[in-house]
Design an enzyme around this catalytic site. Structure first.
Site, PDB file in Angstrom:
ATOM      1  N   LYS A   1       0.716  -1.209   0.012  1.00 24.79           N
ATOM      2  CA  LYS A   1       0.132  -0.022  -0.086  1.00 24.79           C
ATOM      3  C   LYS A   1       0.722   1.120   0.072  1.00 24.79           C
ATOM      4  CE  LYS A   1      -2.493  -0.935   3.864  1.00 24.79           C
ATOM      5  NZ  LYS A   1      -2.028  -1.999   4.347  1.00 24.79           N
TER       6      LYS A   1
ATOM      7  N   ARG B   1      -9.745   0.670   8.599  1.00 24.25           N
ATOM      8  CA  ARG B   1      -9.321  -0.822   9.006  1.00 24.25           C
ATOM      9  C   ARG B   1     -10.401  -1.823   9.614  1.00 24.25           C
ATOM     10  NH1 ARG B   1      -3.568   0.243   9.299  1.00 24.25           N
ATOM     11  NH2 ARG B   1      -2.379  -1.536   9.370  1.00 24.25           N
TER      12      ARG B   1
ATOM     13  N   ARG C   1      11.063  -1.630  11.678  1.00 26.58           N
ATOM     14  CA  ARG C   1       9.883  -1.157  12.540  1.00 26.58           C
ATOM     15  C   ARG C   1       9.738  -2.202  13.698  1.00 26.58           C
ATOM     16  NH1 ARG C   1       4.797   0.448   8.830  1.00 26.58           N
ATOM     17  NH2 ARG C   1       3.997  -0.411  10.454  1.00 26.58           N
TER      18      ARG C   1
ATOM     19  N   ARG D   1      -0.669  -9.208  13.206  1.00 28.26           N
ATOM     20  CA  ARG D   1      -1.367  -8.067  12.571  1.00 28.26           C
ATOM     21  C   ARG D   1      -1.926  -8.698  11.247  1.00 28.26           C
ATOM     22  NH1 ARG D   1       3.663  -4.547  10.853  1.00 28.26           N
ATOM     23  NH2 ARG D   1       2.393  -3.311   9.651  1.00 28.26           N
TER      24      ARG D   1
HETATM   25  P1  AMP Z   1       0.674   0.474   9.451  1.00 31.42           P
HETATM   26  O1  AMP Z   1       1.872   1.336   9.120  1.00 31.42           O
HETATM   27  O2  AMP Z   1      -0.607   0.805   8.399  1.00 31.42           O
HETATM   28  O3  AMP Z   1       0.979  -1.185   9.183  1.00 31.42           O
HETATM   29  O4  AMP Z   1       0.037   0.731  10.777  1.00 31.42           O
HETATM   30  C1  AMP Z   1       0.875   0.466  12.170  1.00 31.42           C
HETATM   31  C2  AMP Z   1      -0.150   0.071  13.273  1.00 31.42           C
HETATM   32  O5  AMP Z   1      -0.959   1.313  13.364  1.00 31.42           O
HETATM   33  C3  AMP Z   1      -1.082  -1.018  13.033  1.00 31.42           C
HETATM   34  O6  AMP Z   1      -0.773  -2.137  13.130  1.00 31.42           O
HETATM   35  C4  AMP Z   1      -2.101  -0.535  14.175  1.00 31.42           C
HETATM   36  O7  AMP Z   1      -1.730  -0.642  15.393  1.00 31.42           O
HETATM   37  C5  AMP Z   1      -2.214   1.221  13.769  1.00 31.42           C
HETATM   38  N1  AMP Z   1      -3.096   1.494  13.102  1.00 31.42           N
HETATM   39  C6  AMP Z   1      -2.888   2.287  11.777  1.00 31.42           C
HETATM   40  N2  AMP Z   1      -3.719   2.458  11.114  1.00 31.42           N
HETATM   41  C7  AMP Z   1      -4.860   2.180  11.980  1.00 31.42           C
HETATM   42  C8  AMP Z   1      -6.379   2.119  12.038  1.00 31.42           C
HETATM   43  N3  AMP Z   1      -6.943   2.532  10.824  1.00 31.42           N
HETATM   44  N4  AMP Z   1      -7.117   1.516  12.898  1.00 31.42           N
HETATM   45  C9  AMP Z   1      -6.543   1.062  13.954  1.00 31.42           C
HETATM   46  N5  AMP Z   1      -5.115   1.112  13.950  1.00 31.42           N
HETATM   47  C10 AMP Z   1      -4.422   1.449  13.111  1.00 31.42           C
END
Ligand code: AMP
Length: 216
Positions: A13, A87, A159, A170
């Site tokens: 993404k 999400r 990360r 996840r």
């Molecule tokens: P990402 O970088 O999009 O993989 O997001 C990293 C982490 O941020 C995720 O594993 C969640 O803990 C949190 N996170 C990001 N976006 C959301 C969302 N829309 N709803 C809930 N948690 C989120």
């Protein structure tokens, strides 16, 4: 254009959002990046989100919805690509509601579909630059000098939530909480499902083809 880009963690993404915003002049709104920035700033929201993020759990809907409603409102006159949000079905409904209040709607939903085994390999090998946000992979997208960002010279990091146990958590959360968002959108929007197992260039040309047809 107002675009939602869906897909499992590691589906690509972030990479494709960058290409889309460059080509169409849109704003990239990544909920994960905004949360990481909140944490780096030491804000209340960042502190509340920390524990969820580090364990691979979703941050509660009320916090995310308020954060992203503000982010969308700030760029409402420009087009945008949402990355990592919504999400959950609740988040998608709240987004529709807040856009409706602004007299706006989502124009296109893209869903990147990738096998779980590919996801685990992609994420555990991912390295990113905290300085400029560029993303690399230890095997597939190597920087010119190991551990150093090509764009800004920053030191690349893994990360903390990209380690295998957290990635599996996840992915489980993705299948239970986020996959239903695709069905939610299929009820009201054009959803383009694209094969995220393709190479980055192949996939980009499929995505651009879809977006050009919507944008014309
Ligand atoms: P990402 O970088 O999009 O993989 O997001 C990293 C982490 O941020 C995720 O594993 C969640 O803990 C949190 N996170 C990001 N976006 C959301 C969302 N829309 N709803 C809930 N948690 C989120």
């Amino acid at each position: 254009m107002r675009i939602v880009l869906l897909g499992a963690p590691g589906a690509g993404k972030g990479t494709h959002c960058k290409r889309i915003v460059d080509k169409y002049g849109l704003v990239h709104l990544s909920s994960g990046d905004i949360l990481r920035q909140e944490r780096a700033n030491g804000s209340e929201l960042g502190k509340k989100a920390q524990e969820y993020m580090d364990s691979g759990a979703l941050v509660p809907d009320d916090l995310i919805v308020a954060m992203m409603a503000g982010a969308v409102d700030a760029v409402k006159d420009k087009g945008f690509v949402l990355d990592g949000f919504p999400r959950t079905v609740n988040q998608a409904k709240s987004l529709d509601e807040s856009l409706k209040n602004l007299g706006l709607q989502i124009d296109v939903v893209l869903d990147l579909e990738v096998n779980d085994s590919v996801v685990v390999d992609r994420i555990t090998g991912r390295r990113s630059c905290p300085g400029c946000g560029a993303v690399y992979h230890v095997k597939n997208i190597k920087p010119k000098v190991e551990g150093v960002c090509d764009s800004c010279g920053g030191a690349l990091v893994q990360r903390p939530d990209d380690v295998e146990d957290v990635v599996k958590n996840r992915l489980t959360n993705y299948h239970t909480q986020t996959a239903p968002v695709v069905d939610y959108y299929k009820g009201n929007n054009d959803v383009f499902e694209v094969d995220g197992n393709k190479s980055i260039d192949e996939l980009a040309s499929v995505i651009f083809g879809k977006l050009d047809s919507v944008n014309s």
